[in-house]
Every structure is written in C-alpha cells, then in structure tokens.
Design a protein around this motif. Structure first.
Motif, PDB file in Angstrom:
ATOM      1  N   VAL A 135     -79.058  29.930  30.004  1.00 47.48           N
ATOM      2  CA  VAL A 135     -78.631  28.574  30.377  1.00 47.48           C
ATOM      3  C   VAL A 135     -77.109  28.528  30.496  1.00 47.48           C
ATOM      4  CG1 VAL A 135     -78.618  26.127  29.747  1.00 47.48           C
ATOM      5  CG2 VAL A 135     -80.616  27.537  29.206  1.00 47.48           C
ATOM      6  N   GLU A 136     -76.637  27.974  31.597  1.00 40.94           N
ATOM      7  CA  GLU A 136     -75.206  27.742  31.795  1.00 40.94           C
ATOM      8  C   GLU A 136     -74.946  26.240  31.855  1.00 40.94           C
ATOM      9  OE1 GLU A 136     -73.325  29.979  34.923  1.00 40.94           O
ATOM     10  OE2 GLU A 136     -74.855  31.557  34.792  1.00 40.94           O
ATOM     11  N   ILE A 137     -73.825  25.817  31.294  1.00 47.44           N
ATOM     12  CA  ILE A 137     -73.446  24.399  31.301  1.00 47.44           C
ATOM     13  C   ILE A 137     -72.193  24.237  32.148  1.00 47.44           C
ATOM     14  CG2 ILE A 137     -72.857  22.394  29.899  1.00 47.44           C
ATOM     15  CD1 ILE A 137     -74.067  23.881  27.485  1.00 47.44           C
ATOM     16  N   LEU A 138     -72.229  23.250  33.030  1.00 50.21           N
ATOM     17  CA  LEU A 138     -71.064  22.948  33.859  1.00 50.21           C
ATOM     18  C   LEU A 138     -70.690  21.488  33.622  1.00 50.21           C
ATOM     19  CD1 LEU A 138     -69.381  24.564  35.885  1.00 50.21           C
ATOM     20  CD2 LEU A 138     -70.760  23.587  37.721  1.00 50.21           C
ATOM     21  N   ASN A 139     -69.525  21.264  33.005  1.00 49.68           N
ATOM     22  CA  ASN A 139     -69.080  19.899  32.708  1.00 49.68           C
ATOM     23  C   ASN A 139     -68.264  19.313  33.851  1.00 49.68           C
ATOM     24  OD1 ASN A 139     -69.144  21.271  29.686  1.00 49.68           O
ATOM     25  ND2 ASN A 139     -69.782  19.130  29.711  1.00 49.68           N
ATOM     26  N   LYS A 140     -68.109  17.993  33.822  1.00 49.81           N
ATOM     27  CA  LYS A 140     -67.418  17.250  34.881  1.00 49.81           C
ATOM     28  C   LYS A 140     -68.009  17.609  36.243  1.00 49.81           C
ATOM     29  CE  LYS A 140     -63.026  16.925  32.365  1.00 49.81           C
ATOM     30  NZ  LYS A 140     -61.560  17.180  32.408  1.00 49.81           N
ATOM     31  N   ALA A 141     -69.320  17.744  36.274  1.00 50.86           N
ATOM     32  CA  ALA A 141     -70.020  18.164  37.493  1.00 50.86           C
ATOM     33  C   ALA A 141     -70.933  17.039  37.952  1.00 50.86           C
ATOM     34  CB  ALA A 141     -70.829  19.431  37.224  1.00 50.86           C
ATOM     35  N   ARG A 142     -70.512  16.341  38.987  1.00 51.34           N
ATOM     36  CA  ARG A 142     -71.294  15.231  39.529  1.00 51.34           C
ATOM     37  C   ARG A 142     -71.803  15.595  40.919  1.00 51.34           C
ATOM     38  NH1 ARG A 142     -70.920  10.781  36.429  1.00 51.34           N
ATOM     39  NH2 ARG A 142     -69.213  10.670  34.899  1.00 51.34           N
ATOM     40  N   ILE A 143     -73.083  15.296  41.151  1.00 45.79           N
ATOM     41  CA  ILE A 143     -73.711  15.661  42.421  1.00 45.79           C
ATOM     42  C   ILE A 143     -73.230  14.728  43.534  1.00 45.79           C
ATOM     43  CG2 ILE A 143     -75.896  15.902  43.649  1.00 45.79           C
ATOM     44  CD1 ILE A 143     -77.216  16.532  40.977  1.00 45.79           C
ATOM     45  N   GLN A 144     -72.790  15.322  44.615  1.00 46.67           N
ATOM     46  CA  GLN A 144     -72.366  14.560  45.800  1.00 46.67           C
ATOM     47  C   GLN A 144     -73.512  14.406  46.791  1.00 46.67           C
ATOM     48  OE1 GLN A 144     -69.370  13.094  46.517  1.00 46.67           O
ATOM     49  NE2 GLN A 144     -70.246  12.329  48.436  1.00 46.67           N
ATOM     50  N   SER A 145     -74.208  15.494  47.087  1.00 39.83           N
ATOM     51  CA  SER A 145     -75.294  15.446  48.074  1.00 39.83           C
ATOM     52  C   SER A 145     -76.357  16.473  47.727  1.00 39.83           C
ATOM     53  CB  SER A 145     -74.753  15.712  49.481  1.00 39.83           C
ATOM     54  OG  SER A 145     -74.164  16.997  49.553  1.00 39.83           O
ATOM     55  N   VAL A 146     -77.563  16.234  48.230  1.00 42.67           N
ATOM     56  CA  VAL A 146     -78.708  17.084  47.943  1.00 42.67           C
ATOM     57  C   VAL A 146     -79.489  17.327  49.229  1.00 42.67           C
ATOM     58  CG1 VAL A 146     -80.939  17.207  46.742  1.00 42.67           C
ATOM     59  CG2 VAL A 146     -78.934  16.297  45.554  1.00 42.67           C
TER      60      VAL A 146
END
Length: 472
Positions: free
Chosen positions: A171-182
């Motif tokens: 498992v990797e954690i990425l902070n300050k990561a907000r989804i823009q598009s999918v």
C-alpha cells in the motif's frame, strides 16, 4: 563543388538526396518528440480515491486480506499527512458511536488493540424520549452483559488504521492528492480506469474505489442517479464537562425536541460529546453564545417541559396500562448536569440525505459517504461505511480467488447487493424518523409516541431495533 552521399552500390541522385533528407528530418523530429513525451501513467491494481475513516480502513483491510495481499494499492488522501493521535491530549469533538460489527472489522485488521490501549468509552444503555409526550424507550442488554456501542474519537480510529496501512508493503499513500478527472472503461472501451490529479499527475488501475465523500468525483464520472435531500438543518457538536452526578457516565441520552434531536454521548466519567440537530438559525445562535449561556441552553433542552399533546399522552398511558406496566417502569431518567463546554470544541455541519442508485460500474465502486449519507440521529453513518468495507473486501477476495478481474462489474454487483440489503432499510428508517420528528402536527405526534412506546413494551421488536443499532 558538389558532394555526394555514398549509398552502397550506387551514387545518390539529387532526388534521392531530398527524399533521404526528409526521412532523416522526420526521424529526428520523432526521436525528439519521444524524448519529451511524458512517461506512461503509473499503474496500480486498486486505487482508493479519498482517505478519511472509511477509505483508510479499506486500505488496511485490503492489505490484511491474504487473497489480496499481492495487489498494489494506492490511497489518495486529499489532506496533508496525518500527524497522529495523542491519547494524553484533550478530547476531540469528532467522535463516532461504533457498533459491534465495526469493532469486529477493527479486530480483523489488528487495529482494535491500538484503540483499546488508548481510550474509548463503552455505552451500556440508551434512553430516547419525547419532549411533547411521556413516550420513551430504553435499550440495554440483559444485566448489561454487552455494550450497546463504543464512543471513539475519529482521529484515534485513523491513528489505529494508519498504523496498519503504513506497515503494509503493498500500500502506498499519497497526501494532498485530489482527483481532477476520471476515465472509466465505459468511456474508453479500455480494460482499465484512469485518473488525473489536480496537480497533473496521472494513474491507472484495474479498480477505482470512490471513498471521496458526498461530493464524490468518482460517483459523478460513474454517471449513476443520486437521490439527495438538503434537510435545511445543521448538527452542532461539542465536548462537555459534567457535574459530579455523572457517576460512571455510561448512558447515551437522546431527546427529540421540537426542532430536532439532542444527544449526549459518554466519553469519560466526567466528559460527554454533544450532537444537537436543529435549525440553521438556532445552530448558529448556539455556536455564538458565551459558554455559560450555551451550557444553560443545553441543560434546559434536556429538562424543559415543552407543551404537551394531551391526546398522545393519554394514548401512551393507555398503552402502558394495556401491557400491565405502571408509570414508575417508564419514568424518564435525566442525564447528568452539564457544567462547562471545552474551548473551541463547538462546531456545526449541514445535515442531509443521499443515496446512489448504484454502487458499482465496470472498473469502479463506491463506499461510505460517496454512496450514502444519513442523519446522525441513529449514529449509523460511519458504521454503514465500515460495513461497505467488509462487504467489498469479501467480494473482491472471492472474485480474485475465482479468477475474476478486480474491475469486473458482474462480480462487483455481488458487493452492491449485500450493501443494498443492509443499507436501504436502515437509511429509510433513519430518514423516516427525521421526518416524523420534524413536525409538531398532533396526529403525527400521536403516531410516533405510540410507536416509541409500543417498541418499549414489546421485547422482540425492541431487541430487533437494538440489534440494528449494533449492526447485527
């Protein structure tokens, strides 16, 4: 003086030179383009869009499952890195009533021992009563053999599950990561889901899980219908100091007031957590009151005699007589007196209802508030999210063992069916309670009071409601 390019076996003509020069230029351009092209999006088996209580617990549960332990998981958390929880620090106002099923989930991922070693408060009994009649109901196990629920601070839960996630090699954690598009398989006819973050980074995965709250970007891209209601109400939370009459303070108190329910939930022998649901105007007023005036308003809310609905009162008394119960068996017990509110602990949040018509599609699934949102009056919101986690991990593990792809909709549908069977009755019940207790219309007061008292007098129905509250 002309110079000639030597081609094996011949001398190049001027036309051949021009063609070869064009090809050479084209190759140079292509090579330059390839050297500046951005690398392919990094691929994971599962990406969880959104952390919080549910998303982070899901990451821990995926890592703990033996069938899924080899899957690469990426947890996208919009907030900065979690700073941890100090069990010696002041109590926080973000608290959850955790039921037995959620506790079992924490035990299965080795997070419960972390919580036990810090602090939590068992709830041994619940009392819910009307303000317009004498109707009341009390929940407890026989001889208080088991807890009705446990009050745990949200940051302590996060601390416990993060400890498991950080030690998971997959498992990797990425902070300050907000989804823009999918982009989902239904949009691209590809076998994978793709997403781009607001900072420009791109990722792909076999399964994208939306744990990104009521305004879920993942849900919007799934293009599922959503039924939502704005209750035009707010919830007010605070951490409260109690007087010496609190004793062991193991009872959860909830009173239905004319403007909405007010609940006092135990934290320690001398501290309780408040959840007061009311109109927007009153919530803002209560938040702005000086501390002493706020405490007075709260004590009055639990003890004040509101105008009675005489017909409903007589009906409740008649019902008790029918079951052979005297008035002393159904006398309201009042909560301990509040003597103070902790600094900066008062906060408000909007109340509403939301339910997605579907939790899954090819390459994506929803959990927690991205799929459903309920009124806090029954304390079921986060427990429904933890139930989603359990069902999703079970379904993914069974599918992977059987050889299904993680994003296969035909297998994800099994997760959805389990969730809908559990969630819909609870959500409709909570919404119905909110609707019933949002009016002072006398016939409605009569019906809800009779329903409350009938439940109190019929142990089988009462036990059914209690099992529902406990997640059983």
């Amino acid at each position: 003086m002309l110079s000639f390019l030597r081609i094996p076996g011949a001398v190049a003509s001027a036309g051949q030179l021009r063609i070869l020069a064009a090809k050479t230029a084209s190759n140079v351009t292509t090579n330059r383009s390839e050297s500046t092209k951005s690398p392919a999006a990094e691929h994971f088996d599962i990406i969880i869009g959104g952390g919080g209580l549910v998303g982070t617990t899901l990451a821990a549960a995926l890592a703990k499952n033996t069938t899924l332990a080899d899957k690469r998981v990426l947890l996208l958390e919009g907030a900065p890195e979690f700073k941890g929880f100090d069990p010696a620090g002041p109590y926080q106002n973000r608290v959850s009533a955790i039921n037995s099923n959620s506790i079992e989930l924490f035990k299965s991922i080795d997070a419960w021992s972390h919580i036990e070693a810090a602090r939590y408060k068992p709830v041994k009994q619940m009392q819910v009563w009307e303000s317009n009649t004498e109707a009341l109901i009390q929940f407890q196990h026989n001889n208080f053999a088991s807890d009705v629920a446990c009050m745990i601070e949200n940051d302590l839960i996060l601390d416990a599950v993060y400890a498991r996630v950080r030690e998971a090699p997959n498992v990797e954690i990425l902070n300050k990561a907000r989804i823009q598009s999918v982009c989902l398989p239904k949009d691209t006819n590809a076998a994978i889901s793709e997403l781009q973050l607001q900072d420009g980074r791109s990722f792909s995965c076999d399964l994208l899980i939306g744990a990104d709250g009521a305004n879920s970007v993942v849900r919007k891209e799934m293009n599922v219908d959503v039924f939502s209601l704005n209750y035009d109400r707010m919830g007010l939370v605070a951490t409260l100091d109690l007087g010496e009459d609190a004793c062991d303070n193991s009872v959860a108190w909830q009173r239905f007031l004319p403007n909405g329910p007010v609940a006092l939930l135990p934290l320690t022998d001398r501290l309780s957590s408040l959840v007061w649901s009311t109109t927007n105007e009153q919530a803002k007023m209560l938040q702005s009151l000086p501390a002493d005036e706020f405490v007075d308003a709260l004590n009055e809310a639990f003890c004040r005699q509101y105008p009675r609905v005489e017909l409903a009162d007589k009906a409740v008394q008649a019902l008790n007589s029918l079951f052979g119960n005297n008035s002393s068996q159904h006398q309201v017990q009042y909560p301990p007196r509040v003597i103070g509110v902790q600094d900066k602990s008062r906060a408000t949040f909007p109340l509403g209802f939301l339910h997605a018509s579907s939790y899954v599609c090819s390459g994506a699934a929803l959990v927690g508030d991205a799929a459903h949102r309920v009124h806090p009056l029954a304390g079921q919101g986060v427990n429904l999210g933890f139930s989603d986690v359990r069902y999703l991990v079970e379904s993914l593990a069974a599918g992977a063992y059987a050889g299904f792809k993680l994003g296969d909709k035909q297998h994800l549908i099994k997760y959805e069916r389990k969730c809908l069977t559990k969630n819909v009755p609870i959500m409709l019940g909570v919404h119905g309670l909110h609707t019933l207790y949002s009016t002072q219309f006398s016939p409605v007061v009569l019906l809800r009071s009779l329903g409350l008292q009938l439940t109190q007098n019929l142990p089988p129905i009462k036990n059914m409601f209690m099992r529902g509250a406990m997640g059983q």
